[in-house]
Write a protein that holds these residues in place. Structure first.
Motif, PDB file in Angstrom:
ATOM      1  N   HIS A   1       3.562   5.882  58.852  1.00 20.26           N
ATOM      2  CA  HIS A   1       3.664   7.295  59.225  1.00 20.26           C
ATOM      3  C   HIS A   1       4.236   7.476  60.630  1.00 20.26           C
ATOM      4  O   HIS A   1       3.833   8.373  61.370  1.00 20.26           O
ATOM      5  CB  HIS A   1       2.318   7.999  59.112  1.00 20.26           C
ATOM      6  N   SER A   2       5.176   6.642  61.006  1.00 20.59           N
ATOM      7  CA  SER A   2       5.825   6.719  62.311  1.00 20.59           C
ATOM      8  C   SER A   2       6.575   8.038  62.450  1.00 20.59           C
ATOM      9  O   SER A   2       7.314   8.450  61.543  1.00 20.59           O
ATOM     10  CB  SER A   2       6.811   5.552  62.447  1.00 20.59           C
ATOM     11  N   CYS A   3       6.393   8.715  63.567  1.00 21.36           N
ATOM     12  CA  CYS A   3       7.086   9.986  63.816  1.00 21.36           C
ATOM     13  C   CYS A   3       8.596   9.791  63.886  1.00 21.36           C
ATOM     14  O   CYS A   3       9.362  10.614  63.382  1.00 21.36           O
ATOM     15  CB  CYS A   3       6.578  10.631  65.097  1.00 21.36           C
ATOM     16  N   SER A   4       9.033   8.686  64.498  1.00 22.78           N
ATOM     17  CA  SER A   4      10.476   8.447  64.592  1.00 22.78           C
ATOM     18  C   SER A   4      11.079   8.175  63.213  1.00 22.78           C
ATOM     19  O   SER A   4      12.197   8.598  62.921  1.00 22.78           O
ATOM     20  CB  SER A   4      10.782   7.307  65.564  1.00 22.78           C
ATOM     21  N   TYR A   5      10.326   7.487  62.337  1.00 18.40           N
ATOM     22  CA  TYR A   5      10.834   7.234  60.990  1.00 18.40           C
ATOM     23  C   TYR A   5      10.885   8.531  60.177  1.00 18.40           C
ATOM     24  O   TYR A   5      11.840   8.766  59.433  1.00 18.40           O
ATOM     25  CB  TYR A   5       9.979   6.184  60.274  1.00 18.40           C
ATOM     26  N   LEU A   6       9.882   9.388  60.334  1.00 17.86           N
ATOM     27  CA  LEU A   6       9.897  10.688  59.653  1.00 17.86           C
ATOM     28  C   LEU A   6      11.083  11.525  60.115  1.00 17.86           C
ATOM     29  O   LEU A   6      11.738  12.193  59.311  1.00 17.86           O
ATOM     30  CB  LEU A   6       8.586  11.434  59.900  1.00 17.86           C
ATOM     31  N   ALA A   7      11.378  11.490  61.413  1.00 16.63           N
ATOM     32  CA  ALA A   7      12.543  12.213  61.936  1.00 16.63           C
ATOM     33  C   ALA A   7      13.833  11.629  61.372  1.00 16.63           C
ATOM     34  O   ALA A   7      14.761  12.374  61.026  1.00 16.63           O
ATOM     35  CB  ALA A   7      12.546  12.156  63.460  1.00 16.63           C
ATOM     36  N   LEU A   8      13.890  10.314  61.263  1.00 12.49           N
ATOM     37  CA  LEU A   8      15.061   9.649  60.698  1.00 12.49           C
ATOM     38  C   LEU A   8      15.280  10.078  59.249  1.00 12.49           C
ATOM     39  O   LEU A   8      16.413  10.377  58.849  1.00 12.49           O
ATOM     40  CB  LEU A   8      14.874   8.137  60.792  1.00 12.49           C
ATOM     41  N   GLU A   9      14.214  10.130  58.473  1.00 11.48           N
ATOM     42  CA  GLU A   9      14.323  10.595  57.083  1.00 11.48           C
ATOM     43  C   GLU A   9      14.839  12.031  57.024  1.00 11.48           C
ATOM     44  O   GLU A   9      15.675  12.357  56.174  1.00 11.48           O
ATOM     45  CB  GLU A   9      12.970  10.510  56.387  1.00 11.48           C
ATOM     46  N   HIS A  10      14.371  12.875  57.922  1.00 17.07           N
ATOM     47  CA  HIS A  10      14.808  14.273  57.960  1.00 17.07           C
ATOM     48  C   HIS A  10      16.314  14.359  58.254  1.00 17.07           C
ATOM     49  O   HIS A  10      17.044  15.096  57.587  1.00 17.07           O
ATOM     50  CB  HIS A  10      14.010  15.036  59.018  1.00 17.07           C
ATOM     51  N   VAL A  11      16.765  13.599  59.237  1.00 13.78           N
ATOM     52  CA  VAL A  11      18.188  13.612  59.594  1.00 13.78           C
ATOM     53  C   VAL A  11      19.042  13.093  58.441  1.00 13.78           C
ATOM     54  O   VAL A  11      20.100  13.656  58.141  1.00 13.78           O
ATOM     55  CB  VAL A  11      18.424  12.786  60.880  1.00 13.78           C
ATOM     56  N   ILE A  12      18.582  12.051  57.768  1.00 10.37           N
ATOM     57  CA  ILE A  12      19.339  11.506  56.635  1.00 10.37           C
ATOM     58  C   ILE A  12      19.456  12.552  55.522  1.00 10.37           C
ATOM     59  O   ILE A  12      20.519  12.729  54.930  1.00 10.37           O
ATOM     60  CB  ILE A  12      18.697  10.204  56.119  1.00 10.37           C
ATOM     61  N   ARG A  13      18.353  13.257  55.240  1.00 10.57           N
ATOM     62  CA  ARG A  13      18.414  14.318  54.224  1.00 10.57           C
ATOM     63  C   ARG A  13      19.418  15.397  54.615  1.00 10.57           C
ATOM     64  O   ARG A  13      20.176  15.891  53.770  1.00 10.57           O
ATOM     65  CB  ARG A  13      17.029  14.933  54.009  1.00 10.57           C
ATOM     66  N   LEU A  14      19.448  15.778  55.892  1.00 10.22           N
ATOM     67  CA  LEU A  14      20.414  16.779  56.352  1.00 10.22           C
ATOM     68  C   LEU A  14      21.849  16.285  56.185  1.00 10.22           C
ATOM     69  O   LEU A  14      22.719  17.034  55.722  1.00 10.22           O
ATOM     70  CB  LEU A  14      20.160  17.132  57.815  1.00 10.22           C
ATOM     71  N   LEU A  15      22.094  15.047  56.565  1.00 11.49           N
ATOM     72  CA  LEU A  15      23.437  14.486  56.432  1.00 11.49           C
ATOM     73  C   LEU A  15      23.882  14.441  54.975  1.00 11.49           C
ATOM     74  O   LEU A  15      25.030  14.772  54.662  1.00 11.49           O
ATOM     75  CB  LEU A  15      23.483  13.084  57.047  1.00 11.49           C
ATOM     76  N   ILE A  16      22.983  14.049  54.095  1.00 10.97           N
ATOM     77  CA  ILE A  16      23.310  14.011  52.666  1.00 10.97           C
ATOM     78  C   ILE A  16      23.598  15.412  52.150  1.00 10.97           C
ATOM     79  O   ILE A  16      24.541  15.623  51.383  1.00 10.97           O
ATOM     80  CB  ILE A  16      22.183  13.326  51.873  1.00 10.97           C
ATOM     81  N   SER A  17      22.819  16.406  52.598  1.00 13.64           N
ATOM     82  CA  SER A  17      23.048  17.785  52.158  1.00 13.64           C
ATOM     83  C   SER A  17      24.399  18.310  52.644  1.00 13.64           C
ATOM     84  O   SER A  17      24.970  19.215  52.033  1.00 13.64           O
ATOM     85  CB  SER A  17      21.916  18.701  52.627  1.00 13.64           C
ATOM     86  N   LEU A  18      24.915  17.740  53.740  1.00 15.09           N
ATOM     87  CA  LEU A  18      26.238  18.118  54.248  1.00 15.09           C
ATOM     88  C   LEU A  18      27.359  17.364  53.554  1.00 15.09           C
ATOM     89  O   LEU A  18      28.532  17.611  53.818  1.00 15.09           O
ATOM     90  CB  LEU A  18      26.310  17.878  55.760  1.00 15.09           C
TER      91      LEU A  18
END
Length: 65
Positions: A20-37
């Protein structure tokens, strides 16, 4: 030059060993945004790799660089 977002390929490295690392959760969020773009993006999760110097265990097992 990149003409389309689908031509952009991104590999993000997740290096935290904590659950449950905060940096890993942020990384997952950014990856989802990039994929949505429309980018091709994925996470290289170091927790899933057999890296003896990166297992969070005994610091004496680290290589001497």
């Amino acid at each position: 030059m990149i003409d389309r977002m689908s031509d952009l390929r991104i590999v993000a490295i997740g290096g935290s060993l904590r659950a449950h690392s905060c940096s890993y959760l942020a990384l997952e969020h950014v990856i989802r945004l990039l994929i949505s773009l429309g980018c091709q993006a994925r996470i290289l999760d170091l927790r899933a790799m057999q890296l003896p110097f990166c297992d969070g265990g005994n610091p004496d097992t680290m290589p001497d660089y």
